[in-house]
Design an enzyme around this catalytic site. Sequence first.
Site, PDB file in Angstrom:
ATOM      1  N   LYS A 119     -10.934  -3.658  -3.648  1.00 55.02           N
ATOM      2  CA  LYS A 119     -12.540  -2.815  -3.469  1.00 55.02           C
ATOM      3  C   LYS A 119     -11.111  -1.901  -4.207  1.00 55.02           C
ATOM      4  CE  LYS A 119     -13.621  -2.953   0.827  1.00 55.02           C
ATOM      5  NZ  LYS A 119     -13.065  -3.246   2.028  1.00 55.02           N
ATOM      6  N   LYS A 153      -5.209 -10.657  -5.727  1.00 51.38           N
ATOM      7  CA  LYS A 153      -6.364 -10.950  -5.165  1.00 51.38           C
ATOM      8  C   LYS A 153      -7.705  -9.708  -5.772  1.00 51.38           C
ATOM      9  CE  LYS A 153      -6.616  -8.907  -1.205  1.00 51.38           C
ATOM     10  NZ  LYS A 153      -7.836  -8.430  -0.668  1.00 51.38           N
ATOM     11  N   LYS A 203       1.196  -1.115  -0.173  1.00 49.36           N
ATOM     12  CA  LYS A 203       0.559  -0.430   0.170  1.00 49.36           C
ATOM     13  C   LYS A 203       1.011   1.496  -0.360  1.00 49.36           C
ATOM     14  CE  LYS A 203      -4.324  -2.156   1.300  1.00 49.36           C
ATOM     15  NZ  LYS A 203      -5.455  -1.984   2.146  1.00 49.36           N
TER      16      LYS A 203
HETATM   17  N1  AQP Z   1     -10.462 -11.393  -2.033  1.00 51.90           N
HETATM   18  C1  AQP Z   1     -10.805 -11.756  -1.329  1.00 51.90           C
HETATM   19  N2  AQP Z   1     -10.688 -13.017  -0.882  1.00 51.90           N
HETATM   20  C2  AQP Z   1     -11.428 -13.504   0.266  1.00 51.90           C
HETATM   21  N3  AQP Z   1     -11.430 -12.698   1.343  1.00 51.90           N
HETATM   22  C3  AQP Z   1     -11.123 -11.339   1.305  1.00 51.90           C
HETATM   23  N4  AQP Z   1     -10.998 -10.543   1.685  1.00 51.90           N
HETATM   24  C4  AQP Z   1     -10.701  -9.432   1.310  1.00 51.90           C
HETATM   25  N5  AQP Z   1     -10.908  -9.488  -0.078  1.00 51.90           N
HETATM   26  C5  AQP Z   1     -11.072 -10.821  -0.300  1.00 51.90           C
HETATM   27  C6  AQP Z   1     -11.306 -10.290   3.946  1.00 51.90           C
HETATM   28  O1  AQP Z   1     -12.027  -9.647   3.598  1.00 51.90           O
HETATM   29  C7  AQP Z   1     -12.267  -9.175   5.449  1.00 51.90           C
HETATM   30  C8  AQP Z   1     -12.188  -7.655   5.118  1.00 51.90           C
HETATM   31  O2  AQP Z   1     -11.005  -6.872   4.305  1.00 51.90           O
HETATM   32  P1  AQP Z   1     -10.925  -5.542   4.414  1.00 51.90           P
HETATM   33  O3  AQP Z   1     -11.813  -4.305   3.608  1.00 51.90           O
HETATM   34  O4  AQP Z   1     -10.744  -4.617   5.866  1.00 51.90           O
HETATM   35  O5  AQP Z   1      -9.844  -4.957   3.486  1.00 51.90           O
HETATM   36  P2  AQP Z   1      -8.726  -5.771   2.429  1.00 51.90           P
HETATM   37  O6  AQP Z   1      -8.917  -7.038   2.851  1.00 51.90           O
HETATM   38  O7  AQP Z   1      -7.461  -5.142   2.235  1.00 51.90           O
HETATM   39  O8  AQP Z   1      -9.662  -5.748   1.518  1.00 51.90           O
HETATM   40  P3  AQP Z   1      -9.804  -4.871  -0.326  1.00 51.90           P
HETATM   41  O9  AQP Z   1     -10.921  -5.354  -0.779  1.00 51.90           O
HETATM   42  O10 AQP Z   1      -8.587  -5.582  -0.834  1.00 51.90           O
HETATM   43  O11 AQP Z   1      -9.469  -3.938   0.066  1.00 51.90           O
HETATM   44  P4  AQP Z   1      -8.707  -2.941  -0.943  1.00 51.90           P
HETATM   45  O12 AQP Z   1      -9.055  -3.098  -1.811  1.00 51.90           O
HETATM   46  O13 AQP Z   1      -8.680  -1.768  -0.119  1.00 51.90           O
HETATM   47  O14 AQP Z   1      -7.083  -3.111   0.444  1.00 51.90           O
HETATM   48  C9  AQP Z   1     -11.513  -9.419   5.739  1.00 51.90           C
HETATM   49  O15 AQP Z   1     -11.210 -10.459   6.468  1.00 51.90           O
HETATM   50  C10 AQP Z   1     -10.116  -9.862   4.353  1.00 51.90           C
HETATM   51  O16 AQP Z   1      -9.393 -10.838   4.545  1.00 51.90           O
END
Ligand code: AQP
Length: 346
Positions: free
Chosen positions: A212, A209, A126
């Site tokens: 968002k 992955k 990040k």
């Molecule tokens: N692709 C994924 N597959 C399975 N689990 C996922 N999680 C996120 N992406 C996947 C799980 O969702 C929960 C919440 O995640 P978060 O929003 O707190 O943060 P993150 O993991 O950083 O989610 P994103 O979508 O990838 O957000 P950005 O793009 O902002 O970094 C967690 O339990 C995570 O494991």
Amino acid sequence: MTDAAATQPSNAAFTPRVFSGIQPSGDLHLGNYLGALKRFADAQNQGIETVYCMVDQHAITVWQDPAELRRSTRELAAGFIASGIDPAKSILFNQSQVAEHAQLAWVFNCVARMGWMQRMTQWKDKAGKNQQNASLGLFAYPSLMAADILLYHATHVPVGEDQKQHLELTRDIATKFNNDFGVDFFPITEPVITGTATRVMSLRDGAKKMSKSDPSDASRINMTDDADTIAKKIRKAKSDADALPSEAKGLEERAEARNLVNIYAAMADMSVDAVLAEVGGKQFSEFKPMLAELAVEKLAPISAEMARLMQHEDEIDAILRAGADRARAIAAPILQKTYDIVGMIR
Ligand code: AQP
């Protein structure tokens, strides 16, 4: 809970309690649903005490538009409820409404070491090449996450694969705190990373992955997408020219195919082997419409309920306030005891 790792002997003194959180940092997607929300509802329905949080203080470690943050927090709460989290059964609340999270995080900032944070792959990803310009909050993110979990003496945390390293750091912080002060106060929390959808991949690139923050909307299925959009995204999802194999080992070198089969299995509550026993030999032209139909069947009621709840912001706010009161009732005594251990005068 069926998918919980066994509690370690050192945690035997702690009541089983599940904690997990999601950032209100953008649209919820299928990875959040299968990797987190669906499993949160499963844990709740197994009768274990469950505490779930919108982690807005984590979200602001990168820039968030204030009006959009408020909207996203309410939409995330709606997503939790629509996915089956019942605010009467689970504690559902917003992180910044329970000040103890930030207070315990400060103590943990003084326990954790700089080198631990520097090793975190999420920090490296990040912050990118410009680490000097990243926020101090982004660097300290895992310390706040440890506080979120340990403030409730949570014994289990269901998360996706991407959060494994942060969970390990939470265990390191708990261990160091207990050793530094000669206590057995914080549990050594178990990550619960099981099932076929612990890492849902991008629909455009099986090596990335689903996220968002991916600039391509076609890379993910949003929980608010309508039926046509879901079907179109699945139709266009990257796959390959071969027929589906009838055994899981036939997917080993086929990242995109494996991802689509894993998604199907998680949504249908089936094992990958059981799915392949049904669809082995089919081409993607036949499998993709099956997957789209299943995705629409599962997600459409959730997205409709989210839209309905978003018409009633006051109701959402009242649920979060009541949840914050219940969360604080657990968190405040644990913070006070922490302060006592550290030597702070009340
Ligand atoms: N692709 C994924 N597959 C399975 N689990 C996922 N999680 C996120 N992406 C996947 C799980 O969702 C929960 C919440 O995640 P978060 O929003 O707190 O943060 P993150 O993991 O950083 O989610 P994103 O979508 O990838 O957000 P950005 O793009 O902002 O970094 C967690 O339990 C995570 O494991």
